[in-house]
Scaffold this motif. Structure first.
Motif, short mmCIF file in Angstrom:
data_model
loop_
_atom_site.label_atom_id
_atom_site.label_comp_id
_atom_site.label_asym_id
_atom_site.label_seq_id
_atom_site.Cartn_x
_atom_site.Cartn_y
_atom_site.Cartn_z
N LYS A 184 33.75 3.75 -4.40
CA LYS A 184 34.01 4.87 -3.77
C LYS A 184 33.84 6.07 -3.73
N ARG A 185 34.52 6.80 -4.77
CA ARG A 185 34.42 8.31 -4.96
C ARG A 185 32.72 8.19 -5.47
N LYS A 186 32.48 7.16 -6.47
CA LYS A 186 30.77 7.65 -6.84
C LYS A 186 29.85 7.74 -5.80
N LEU A 187 30.19 6.63 -4.86
CA LEU A 187 29.21 6.43 -3.93
C LEU A 187 29.16 7.43 -2.23
N GLU A 188 30.57 8.26 -1.67
CA GLU A 188 30.55 9.19 -1.21
C GLU A 188 30.04 8.54 0.02
N LYS A 189 30.36 7.03 0.81
CA LYS A 189 30.37 6.42 1.89
C LYS A 189 31.00 6.87 2.97
N THR A 190 30.70 6.80 3.97
CA THR A 190 31.80 6.71 5.14
C THR A 190 32.53 5.18 5.11
N ILE A 191 34.04 5.28 5.60
CA ILE A 191 34.30 4.16 4.78
C ILE A 191 35.39 3.66 6.72
N VAL A 192 35.41 2.26 7.16
CA VAL A 192 35.73 2.28 7.69
C VAL A 192 37.13 0.84 7.60
N PHE A 193 38.42 0.94 7.40
CA PHE A 193 38.48 0.08 6.67
C PHE A 193 39.93 -0.31 7.79
N VAL A 194 40.30 -1.66 7.45
CA VAL A 194 41.31 -2.17 8.60
C VAL A 194 42.75 -3.39 7.23
#
Lengths: 211, 363
Positions: B181-191
């Protein structure tokens, strides 16, 4: 013993009859597979017509082979066409039913994720449902292989050629060696084709539905 | 992304009830709640697997209702607990399925597949041509993540992706996922329903219950300022406070690293250079009179004259002895509105207590 076989083989022209038999077999089976799979795809996409289709095919399936021949004679005449037509009419149902069941019963998990990652309805049908239904489809084809073998043999009755001819001749002439040899040969072919179909079915099952 | 008064009704019960929230670019937003709380429904509303009965969902300011659902979904990665790798396709075919439908060139697909397999720590040469049933659960979930990333989507939706894995593997995958996640810098919605998982991963958490979002906040906000009893029950705040009472400063501190120390009377320019090259936001200055101050990078940058001494920018700091217990440290920090305390033992700096990381470790 061997002499009898060789002489029966020669007098009954079994090589020619086998070629006729197998060519009818492959033509009939190919037509059945193509029609059945296309019909299943259509019915799957329009479920409302599905019931009618399956009811018609179920009715055809209950007509005895001989009666079906008689229905077809005025339309298609004698010989190969009515025989192939009868094979196709009988074979569509098992292939189509299995295809339809295979398409419809792909686990929802796969359909859901396919939809979620952005496959269209048609892409789901052809890329996910159809390949995953292949083991069941081949199971249906295996049933059709057995039907087709049997019906083509009956085709000997209506001058279709094939291995039904020596059997008919043997019965009329009370030629017991001819009856035995021809029927054993048809039986062997049936068993061999069934075995081949079984191997293919198993391979597909392992490849496309390993769980 | 923005939810504006969204409601979804299933047979007269409101699965999602008047939910509004914003998700910022680049953040990992966790929807936390028990089963039936509406968190998965909320997630499925985002990529239009279902459509809301009321309200609007905006993506970059556009109403998702006006977008083509297939295109919308191809711009979002989706990962689920059951993984759902297609059993008749190899790992490569699974990852490349959407690129292939988008008519990428074969070599581009191969290249992308290799990149992604490396990213999720699966050697491509070994895994590319395997079928899903030949992989372990953890490997399958890694391939699932790689497939979700195939189109390099700016937004990633994840529905309990680690839920079916055993605890040890889950922890490992969570850590890997954080570094990806740190590498990609994406917005993530996590359930998830797993509080530990939520606290480990989340930038912000939305707590859901009976279709409503009860509270949205950072892990520590939820822990220390739950808006009501249901939230504190879901978060399990009471249990956490027990641990806070018996832990001491020396148990939770990070040992002092020299890189956090700056010489007094340094100029702002020098200090800024050092902090940026050390990738730190904050430094400690020990003044000759024995006072200990903290210097914050943004303070220095806001100042106009870079030749001034950093002593002018020193801020007071919370200082605690090593045997101070955690609950009083938290009280002290809260009253002074700080996030950092220095642990000192007889004029010797021993370590730092960063309250956010402490809380994450606690949970």
């Amino acid at each position: 013993m061997l002499d009898t076989i060789i002489s029966v083989w020669a007098t009954q022209q079994l090589t020619l009859r086998t070629i006729q038999h197998l060519s009818m077999f492959f033509i009939a089976l190919s037509i059945s597979i193509i029609i059945a799979i296309i019909a299943a795809l259509l019915v799957y996409s329009n479920p409302r017509v599905g019931n009618i289709w399956f009811n018609i095919l179920n009715v055809i399936e209950t007509i005895p082979e001989l009666a079906l021949f008689i229905f077809l004679l005025p339309i298609l005449g004698l010989g190969e066409p009515p025989t192939i037509a009868a094979c196709v009419l009988y074979s569509i149902l098992p292939i189509m039913r299995n295809t339809y069941t295979g398409l419809a019963n792909v686990s929802n998990e796969y359909i859901e994720i396919a939809k979620a990652i952005g496959l269209t309805k048609n892409e789901i049908l052809f890329k996910i449902r159809l390949p995953m239904a292949l083991p069941l489809i081949s199971g249906g084809i295996r049933v059709a292989v057995v039907y087709t073998m049997g019906i083509i043999t009956l085709g000997g009755l209506i001058a279709a050629g094939g291995l039904g001819v020596p059997l008919q001749a043997g019965i009329h002439q009370y030629n017991i060696p001819a009856i035995i040899i021809a029927s054993l040969w048809v039986g062997t072919l049936g068993v061999v084709f069934d075995a081949v179909a079984w191997i293919i079915e198993n391979k597909l099952a392992r490849r496309y539905n390993p769980w | 992304m923005k939810f504006d008064h969204v409601t979804k009704i299933y047979k007269e019960t409101k699965a999602v009830d008047d939910v509004s929230f914003d998700i910022c670019k680049g953040e990992l937003f966790v929807l936390l709640g028990s089963s039936g709380s509406g968190k998965t429904t909320t997630l499925r509303l985002i990529n239009r697997l279902i459509d809301p009965d009321e309200g609007t969902i905006y993506l970059n300011g556009n109403d998702t209702k006006d977008m083509n659902p297939v295109e919308l979904r191809r711009r979002m990665g989706y990962v689920i607990q059951q993984i759902g790798l297609f059993p008749h396709m190899t790992v490569k075919e699974n990852i490349g399925i959407i690129p292939k439908l988008e008519r990428w060139k074969e070599e581009d697909i191969s290249k992308r597949t290799n990149e992604l397999l490396n990213l999720v720590a699966l050697p491509p040469d070994y895994f590319r041509s395997r079928y899903p049933h030949q992989l372990s659960g953890g490997q399958q979930q890694r391939v699932g993540l790689a497939r979700a990333l195939a189109m390099d989507p700016p937004l990633l939706l994840m529905d309990e992706p680690f839920g079916a894995l055993d605890p040890l593997l889950r922890m490992q995958l969570q850590n890997e996922f954080l570094s990806i996640k740190r590498k990609l810098e994406k917005t993530i919605v996590f359930v998830t329903h797993d509080i530990e998982e939520a606290f480990t991963l989340a930038d912000r958490i939305g707590v859901m219950h009976n279709g409503k979002i009860l509270q949205i906040g950072t892990p520590s906000e939820l822990l220390f300022n739950p808006v009501n009893e249901i939230v504190s029950k879901i978060i399990g705040s009471e249990n956490k406070f027990k641990a806070i009472k018996f832990l001491q400063a020396k148990d939770v501190m990070i040992p002092m690293d020299k890189k956090y120390l700056l010489q007094e009377n340094m100029t702002c320019q020098e200090a800024v250079n050092i902090m940026i090259s050390n990738k730190i936001e904050l430094s400690i200055v020990k003044e000759s009179n024995g006072d200990i101050k903290q210097v914050i990078l943004s303070d220095l940058l806001k100042n106009e004259d870079m030749r001034r001494s950093i002593n002018d920018f020193g801020r007071k700091l919370v200082i605690v002895p090593p045997d101070e217990n955690l609950s009083s440290i938290i009280t002290l920090l809260k009253s002074s509105n700080e996030k950092l305390a220095i642990v000192m033992n007889q004029n010797e700096i021993q370590g730092l207590v960063m309250i956010d990381s402490v809380l994450i470790n606690l949970v």
